[in-house]
Design a protein around this motif. Sequence first.
Motif, short mmCIF file in Angstrom:
data_model
loop_
_atom_site.label_atom_id
_atom_site.label_comp_id
_atom_site.label_asym_id
_atom_site.label_seq_id
_atom_site.Cartn_x
_atom_site.Cartn_y
_atom_site.Cartn_z
N ILE A 19 0.83 -1.21 0.00
CA ILE A 19 0.00 0.00 0.00
C ILE A 19 0.87 1.25 0.00
O ILE A 19 1.94 1.29 0.61
CB ILE A 19 -0.97 -0.01 1.21
CG1 ILE A 19 -2.07 1.02 1.03
CG2 ILE A 19 -0.22 0.20 2.53
CD1 ILE A 19 -3.27 0.80 1.95
N LEU A 20 0.39 2.28 -0.71
CA LEU A 20 1.10 3.56 -0.86
C LEU A 20 0.13 4.69 -0.55
O LEU A 20 -0.96 4.77 -1.15
CB LEU A 20 1.62 3.70 -2.29
CG LEU A 20 2.13 5.07 -2.74
CD1 LEU A 20 3.35 5.49 -1.94
CD2 LEU A 20 2.45 5.05 -4.24
N PHE A 21 0.49 5.55 0.39
CA PHE A 21 -0.32 6.70 0.76
C PHE A 21 0.34 7.97 0.24
O PHE A 21 1.55 8.18 0.45
CB PHE A 21 -0.46 6.80 2.28
CG PHE A 21 -1.15 5.62 2.91
CD1 PHE A 21 -2.53 5.57 2.97
CD2 PHE A 21 -0.41 4.57 3.43
CE1 PHE A 21 -3.17 4.48 3.55
CE2 PHE A 21 -1.04 3.48 4.01
CZ PHE A 21 -2.42 3.43 4.08
N ALA B 224 4.54 6.80 -12.09
CA ALA B 224 4.85 6.05 -10.87
C ALA B 224 3.59 5.46 -10.26
O ALA B 224 3.57 4.29 -9.83
CB ALA B 224 5.55 6.96 -9.87
N ILE B 225 2.52 6.25 -10.20
CA ILE B 225 1.26 5.76 -9.62
C ILE B 225 0.70 4.62 -10.46
O ILE B 225 0.24 3.60 -9.92
CB ILE B 225 0.25 6.91 -9.48
CG1 ILE B 225 0.73 7.89 -8.41
CG2 ILE B 225 -1.14 6.39 -9.16
CD1 ILE B 225 -0.08 9.17 -8.32
N GLU C 247 -1.85 -1.04 -3.46
CA GLU C 247 -2.96 -0.11 -3.25
C GLU C 247 -2.43 1.32 -3.20
O GLU C 247 -1.40 1.58 -2.57
CB GLU C 247 -3.65 -0.41 -1.92
CG GLU C 247 -4.19 -1.82 -1.79
CD GLU C 247 -5.65 -1.92 -2.18
OE1 GLU C 247 -6.20 -0.93 -2.72
OE2 GLU C 247 -6.25 -2.97 -1.93
N VAL C 248 -3.11 2.24 -3.86
CA VAL C 248 -2.74 3.65 -3.82
C VAL C 248 -3.88 4.44 -3.19
O VAL C 248 -5.02 4.38 -3.66
CB VAL C 248 -2.40 4.20 -5.21
CG1 VAL C 248 -1.96 5.66 -5.10
CG2 VAL C 248 -1.30 3.36 -5.87
N VAL C 249 -3.57 5.18 -2.13
CA VAL C 249 -4.58 5.92 -1.37
C VAL C 249 -4.16 7.39 -1.29
O VAL C 249 -3.01 7.69 -0.96
CB VAL C 249 -4.71 5.35 0.06
CG1 VAL C 249 -5.76 6.13 0.85
CG2 VAL C 249 -5.04 3.86 0.02
N LEU C 250 -5.08 8.29 -1.59
CA LEU C 250 -4.81 9.72 -1.39
C LEU C 250 -5.10 10.05 0.07
O LEU C 250 -6.19 9.78 0.57
CB LEU C 250 -5.69 10.57 -2.31
CG LEU C 250 -5.45 10.43 -3.81
CD1 LEU C 250 -6.39 11.35 -4.59
CD2 LEU C 250 -4.00 10.73 -4.17
N ALA C 251 -4.13 10.63 0.75
CA ALA C 251 -4.27 11.01 2.17
C ALA C 251 -4.04 12.51 2.27
O ALA C 251 -2.91 12.99 2.15
CB ALA C 251 -3.25 10.25 3.02
N THR C 252 -5.11 13.24 2.49
CA THR C 252 -5.06 14.69 2.32
C THR C 252 -5.81 15.42 3.43
O THR C 252 -6.67 14.87 4.09
CB THR C 252 -5.68 15.07 0.95
OG1 THR C 252 -5.68 16.48 0.80
CG2 THR C 252 -7.11 14.56 0.84
N GLY C 253 -5.46 16.69 3.59
CA GLY C 253 -6.23 17.55 4.47
C GLY C 253 -7.45 18.10 3.76
O GLY C 253 -8.37 18.64 4.38
N ALA D 83 4.59 5.98 2.39
CA ALA D 83 3.85 7.25 2.35
C ALA D 83 4.77 8.38 1.94
O ALA D 83 5.97 8.37 2.25
CB ALA D 83 3.19 7.55 3.69
N PHE D 84 4.19 9.37 1.26
CA PHE D 84 4.90 10.59 0.87
C PHE D 84 4.10 11.80 1.35
O PHE D 84 2.88 11.84 1.21
CB PHE D 84 5.03 10.68 -0.66
CG PHE D 84 6.00 9.72 -1.27
CD1 PHE D 84 7.26 10.16 -1.70
CD2 PHE D 84 5.66 8.39 -1.45
CE1 PHE D 84 8.15 9.27 -2.29
CE2 PHE D 84 6.54 7.50 -2.04
CZ PHE D 84 7.80 7.94 -2.46
N GLY D 85 4.81 12.80 1.90
CA GLY D 85 4.16 14.02 2.34
C GLY D 85 5.11 15.19 2.40
O GLY D 85 6.34 15.01 2.30
N ASP D 86 4.57 16.39 2.60
CA ASP D 86 5.43 17.58 2.65
C ASP D 86 5.09 18.53 3.78
O ASP D 86 5.86 19.44 4.07
CB ASP D 86 5.32 18.35 1.32
CG ASP D 86 4.01 19.09 1.20
OD1 ASP D 86 4.02 20.32 1.07
OD2 ASP D 86 2.95 18.43 1.24
N GLY D 87 3.93 18.36 4.42
CA GLY D 87 3.51 19.29 5.45
C GLY D 87 3.52 18.68 6.84
O GLY D 87 3.61 17.46 6.99
#
Length: 262
Positions: free
Chosen positions: A6-8, A29-30, A39-45, A208-212
Amino acid sequence: MQNYRILFLDIDGTILRPDDTIEESTKRAIAEMKDQHIEVVLATGRPIHEISEIADELKITSFIGYNGALGIYEGKTIFAEPMQASEVQYILDVAKEHGHEVVLYTAEKNYLSDLDSDLVKVFLKQFHLRRNDIFTEKVIHDILGMTIITKGRLGHERYVFNEGIHLSQVNIEGMEHCFDVIRDRVNKGVGVGFLMKRLGIERESSIAFGDGMNDKEMLSTVGDGFAMGNAHPDLFQHAKHKTTEVTNSGIYNGLKSLGLMK
């Protein structure tokens, strides 16, 4: 090689570049991860009801939205955690006292403290929020997340929370005066953990990948957490890896370092 399942992915500053476009390397990549049955999941605010165009473009149907307050897996809601009405009211009261604006999110719409405010108009344009209405107390029990639009460099310090809530600065240029309201027991990390448990996926099999700073719990929860090269400086300590910027194939290069891309 590790058996990843799984990838977030965060959206703003991770998938989306500053000009609101997605690099071809990110799309590639996706698609490759999906071909490998990861599995690819968008994890967002962001509110999930406002990201359909991005989801459709990337062919993604699973989400963790509102900074972990709502989870949808393959189109079905698997968890929802509205805020306490007293917490919502406190923020509204402080914002009114100091001339701040508030964006409140339910599962269906965005509610604003003032639709005519210039600060609000800039925020709505930046994040392409379209399902907007003025806030009324009728929806106070349905609020999944909030963003405070402050004034001045230290406007966020007007808010004093008990343990369990903190503010996370929005890591977008020009939005430094905006702060997401994050609950310690309801955040991206908790949402990620819940979904992995639901699917029977071990921590070591997750990425998982993120920036904030609203990504710190998520990056700490997964087996391989990547902070983008353009991430908030305080985020790097919470990530196992650092990749390149969102404008320089950050997701592609991170996945390549794990042996998942050619």
